[in-house]
Design a protein around this motif. Structure first.
Motif, PDB file in Angstrom:
ATOM      1  N   PRO A 173       0.909   7.256 -10.719  1.00  0.00           N
ATOM      2  CA  PRO A 173      -0.484   7.232 -10.235  1.00  0.00           C
ATOM      3  C   PRO A 173      -1.456   6.631 -11.253  1.00  0.00           C
ATOM      4  O   PRO A 173      -1.203   6.613 -12.461  1.00  0.00           O
ATOM      5  CB  PRO A 173      -0.785   8.721 -10.003  1.00  0.00           C
ATOM      6  CG  PRO A 173       0.139   9.438 -10.943  1.00  0.00           C
ATOM      7  CD  PRO A 173       1.383   8.614 -11.003  1.00  0.00           C
ATOM      8  N   TYR A 229       0.822  -1.205   0.000  1.00  0.00           N
ATOM      9  CA  TYR A 229       0.000   0.000   0.000  1.00  0.00           C
ATOM     10  C   TYR A 229       0.858   1.257   0.000  1.00  0.00           C
ATOM     11  O   TYR A 229       0.606   2.191  -0.752  1.00  0.00           O
ATOM     12  CB  TYR A 229      -0.936  -0.028   1.211  1.00  0.00           C
ATOM     13  CG  TYR A 229      -1.807  -1.262   1.227  1.00  0.00           C
ATOM     14  CD1 TYR A 229      -2.960  -1.321   0.480  1.00  0.00           C
ATOM     15  CD2 TYR A 229      -1.428  -2.395   1.949  1.00  0.00           C
ATOM     16  CE1 TYR A 229      -3.742  -2.461   0.455  1.00  0.00           C
ATOM     17  CE2 TYR A 229      -2.204  -3.548   1.930  1.00  0.00           C
ATOM     18  CZ  TYR A 229      -3.367  -3.571   1.180  1.00  0.00           C
ATOM     19  OH  TYR A 229      -4.124  -4.707   1.151  1.00  0.00           O
ATOM     20  N   GLY A 248      -3.412   3.411   3.144  1.00  0.00           N
ATOM     21  CA  GLY A 248      -2.887   2.056   3.235  1.00  0.00           C
ATOM     22  C   GLY A 248      -3.505   1.229   4.336  1.00  0.00           C
ATOM     23  O   GLY A 248      -3.909   0.080   4.120  1.00  0.00           O
ATOM     24  N   ALA A 285      -5.554   0.058  -3.132  1.00  0.00           N
ATOM     25  CA  ALA A 285      -4.338   0.726  -2.663  1.00  0.00           C
ATOM     26  C   ALA A 285      -4.231   2.141  -3.212  1.00  0.00           C
ATOM     27  O   ALA A 285      -3.755   3.056  -2.529  1.00  0.00           O
ATOM     28  CB  ALA A 285      -3.113  -0.091  -3.068  1.00  0.00           C
ATOM     29  N   TYR A 286      -4.675   2.352  -4.457  1.00  0.00           N
ATOM     30  CA  TYR A 286      -4.610   3.672  -5.053  1.00  0.00           C
ATOM     31  C   TYR A 286      -5.697   4.607  -4.510  1.00  0.00           C
ATOM     32  O   TYR A 286      -5.540   5.827  -4.522  1.00  0.00           O
ATOM     33  CB  TYR A 286      -4.758   3.579  -6.571  1.00  0.00           C
ATOM     34  CG  TYR A 286      -3.460   3.345  -7.313  1.00  0.00           C
ATOM     35  CD1 TYR A 286      -2.487   4.332  -7.375  1.00  0.00           C
ATOM     36  CD2 TYR A 286      -3.208   2.145  -7.972  1.00  0.00           C
ATOM     37  CE1 TYR A 286      -1.299   4.121  -8.053  1.00  0.00           C
ATOM     38  CE2 TYR A 286      -2.028   1.923  -8.654  1.00  0.00           C
ATOM     39  CZ  TYR A 286      -1.076   2.919  -8.697  1.00  0.00           C
ATOM     40  OH  TYR A 286       0.099   2.719  -9.373  1.00  0.00           O
ATOM     41  N   ARG A 287      -6.811   4.047  -4.043  1.00  0.00           N
ATOM     42  CA  ARG A 287      -7.958   4.874  -3.675  1.00  0.00           C
ATOM     43  C   ARG A 287      -8.122   5.089  -2.170  1.00  0.00           C
ATOM     44  O   ARG A 287      -8.835   5.990  -1.754  1.00  0.00           O
ATOM     45  CB  ARG A 287      -9.259   4.247  -4.225  1.00  0.00           C
ATOM     46  CG  ARG A 287      -9.387   4.353  -5.732  1.00  0.00           C
ATOM     47  CD  ARG A 287     -10.624   3.640  -6.231  1.00  0.00           C
ATOM     48  NE  ARG A 287     -10.849   3.872  -7.653  1.00  0.00           N
ATOM     49  CZ  ARG A 287     -11.596   4.849  -8.142  1.00  0.00           C
ATOM     50  NH1 ARG A 287     -12.203   5.694  -7.322  1.00  0.00           N
ATOM     51  NH2 ARG A 287     -11.756   4.995  -9.441  1.00  0.00           N
ATOM     52  N   SER A 333       1.126   3.825  -3.210  1.00  0.00           N
ATOM     53  CA  SER A 333       0.656   5.204  -3.058  1.00  0.00           C
ATOM     54  C   SER A 333       1.771   6.236  -3.097  1.00  0.00           C
ATOM     55  O   SER A 333       1.561   7.375  -3.504  1.00  0.00           O
ATOM     56  CB  SER A 333      -0.137   5.354  -1.748  1.00  0.00           C
ATOM     57  OG  SER A 333       0.697   5.047  -0.636  1.00  0.00           O
ATOM     58  N   GLU A 334       2.987   5.839  -2.705  1.00  0.00           N
ATOM     59  CA  GLU A 334       4.067   6.810  -2.578  1.00  0.00           C
ATOM     60  C   GLU A 334       5.107   6.746  -3.694  1.00  0.00           C
ATOM     61  O   GLU A 334       5.771   7.747  -3.969  1.00  0.00           O
ATOM     62  CB  GLU A 334       4.780   6.625  -1.224  1.00  0.00           C
ATOM     63  CG  GLU A 334       3.891   6.782  -0.013  1.00  0.00           C
ATOM     64  CD  GLU A 334       3.288   8.182   0.090  1.00  0.00           C
ATOM     65  OE1 GLU A 334       4.016   9.155  -0.172  1.00  0.00           O
ATOM     66  OE2 GLU A 334       2.089   8.271   0.427  1.00  0.00           O
TER      67      GLU A 334
END
Length: 290
Positions: A36, A27, A94, A89-91, A31-32
Motif C-alpha cells: 500500500p 486498478y 477501480g 488507483a490507490y485512492r 489495490s489488491e
C-alpha cells in the motif's frame, strides 16, 4: 468484396484495444496485490524495466533532433501519467478511478479542434459523450467514494495522456514502434526514479504474488500494451484510438464484478451496453472512407 479493404483496419483496432483492456486491470492489481501507499514506486517498477528491455533489444538510437520531443512525450505519456494513474488507483475504487479518465476522447477532440482547426464530426462527439454518460451510469451508486485527491489525479492523468497521444500523432517519429515505446518507457522511468525515492517508503519484503504482480504490470501493462497503443496511434485516426480508452474503465468494472463481487445492477448493465455501443460507433465511423 467491398469489406476486404476494411479488414486490416479492424485488425488494427482489435490489437490497439488490447492495451486499454490490460490497463483496466491496473486498478485491481494495485489495490489488491501491491504494497500500500507506494504509487510512484509502482509506476517506476512498471516502466523502467520494460524500457530497459526494449531499448536493449531494439538497439535503435533516436536522431539528434528527436530528443527534445521524445523527452516531452516520455514525460506526458509515461512519467506524469503513470504517477497520477497509481495515485488515483490507490485512492479510488477501480471503476471510479478509470471512469474519470473516460473524458480523454473528448479532450483529444478539443485539442484537434483548437490547434489543428479541424472541426470534429457531430456524430463522433456525441458518441464520445454517450460513452462518458454510460460510464457514469455504470458506476452510479450512492456509496461511491469521491476522494478529492484521487479525482484530481485521475482528471490530470487523462489530460496528460490526451495531450501525449495528440503530440505522438502530430510529431511522427522515424523510430520503429518498439524502439519508440522503449525509449519513452526508459526516459519516463528515469524521471520517476527520484520522485519514488524521495516520496515513497522503501518496499517491504515482497511475497511471490507481489513480485508476480509487479512483473505483470511491467511486461503486460507497459511493454506490450504501450507498444500496441503507439502502433495504433500510428495507424488509426486519433479519436478512434482515444475512444478505445473507454475499454479501460469497462475492464476495471468487469474485473471488480468477477473477482471482488462488486454488484452490477440492471442499470449498470445498461451503462455497460451504452459504453460498448459508443466505442463501436466511433470505430465504425472512423473506419469509413472520408
Amino acid at each position: 468484396m467491398s469489406a476486404a479493404p476494411h479488414r486490416p483496419v479492424w485488425i488494427d483496432m482489435l490489437l490497439t484495444a488490447l492495451a486499454p483492456a490490460i490497463w483496466g486491470s491496473t486498478y485491481i492489481v494495485a489495490s489488491e496485490l501491491l504494497p500500500p501507499d507506494r504509487p510512484f514506486t509502482a509506476a517506476l517498477i512498471r516502466t523502467l524495466p520494460a524500457g530497459l528491455l526494449l531499448v536493449a533489444f531494439m538497439r535503435h538510437w533516436p536522431a539528434r533532433g528527436e530528443w527534445l520531443r521524445l523527452l516531452v512525450l516520455s514525460g506526458l505519456n509515461i512519467a506524469v501519467f503513470q504517477a497520477l494513474l497509481f495515485v488515483a488507483a490507490y485512492r479510488l475504487p477501480g471503476g471510479l478511478a478509470a471512469v474519470v479518465g473516460a473524458i480523454q476522447p473528448l479532450l483529444v477532440i478539443a485539442l484537434t479542434w483548437a490547434v489543428d482547426q479541424r472541426r470534429p464530426l457531430q456524430f463522433t462527439v456525441w458518441a464520445c459523450v454517450l460513452g462518458v454518460v454510460g460510464m457514469g451510469v455504470l458506476l452510479l451508486s450512492p456509496d461511491t467514494v469521491w476522494e478529492p485527491v484521487g479525482i484530481a489525479a485521475a482528471l490530470a492523468g487523462a489530460a496528460c495522456m490526451a495531450t501525449g497521444n495528440y503530440l505522438t500523432r502530430r510529431w511522427r517519429s522515424d523510430l520503429p514502434v518498439f524502439a519508440l515505446t522503449g525509449w519513452q518507457l526508459l526516459l519516463g522511468g528515469l524521471m520517476l526514479a527520484p520522485v519514488a525515492l524521495a516520496i515513497d517508503a522503501p518496499l517491504p519484503r515482497l511475497s511471490l504474488l507481489q513480485v508476480s504482480a509487479y512483473a505483470y504490470l511491467s511486461i503486460a501493462g507497459a511493454l506490450l500494451s504501450y507498444a500496441l497503443w503507439f502502433r495504433g496511434l500510428a495507424r488509426l485516426p486519433q479519436v478512434a484510438v482515444s475512444s478505445l480508452g473507454l475499454l479501460s474503465p469497462l475492464t476495471a468494472v468487469i474485473l471488480g464484478w468477477a473477482l471482488l463481487g462488486q454488484a452490477l445492477t440492471g442499470v449498470s448493465l445498461l451503462g455497460l451496453l451504452v459504453v460498448l455501443g459508443s466505442v463501436l460507433a466511433v470505430q465504425w465511423r472512423s473506419s469509413r472512407p472520408a
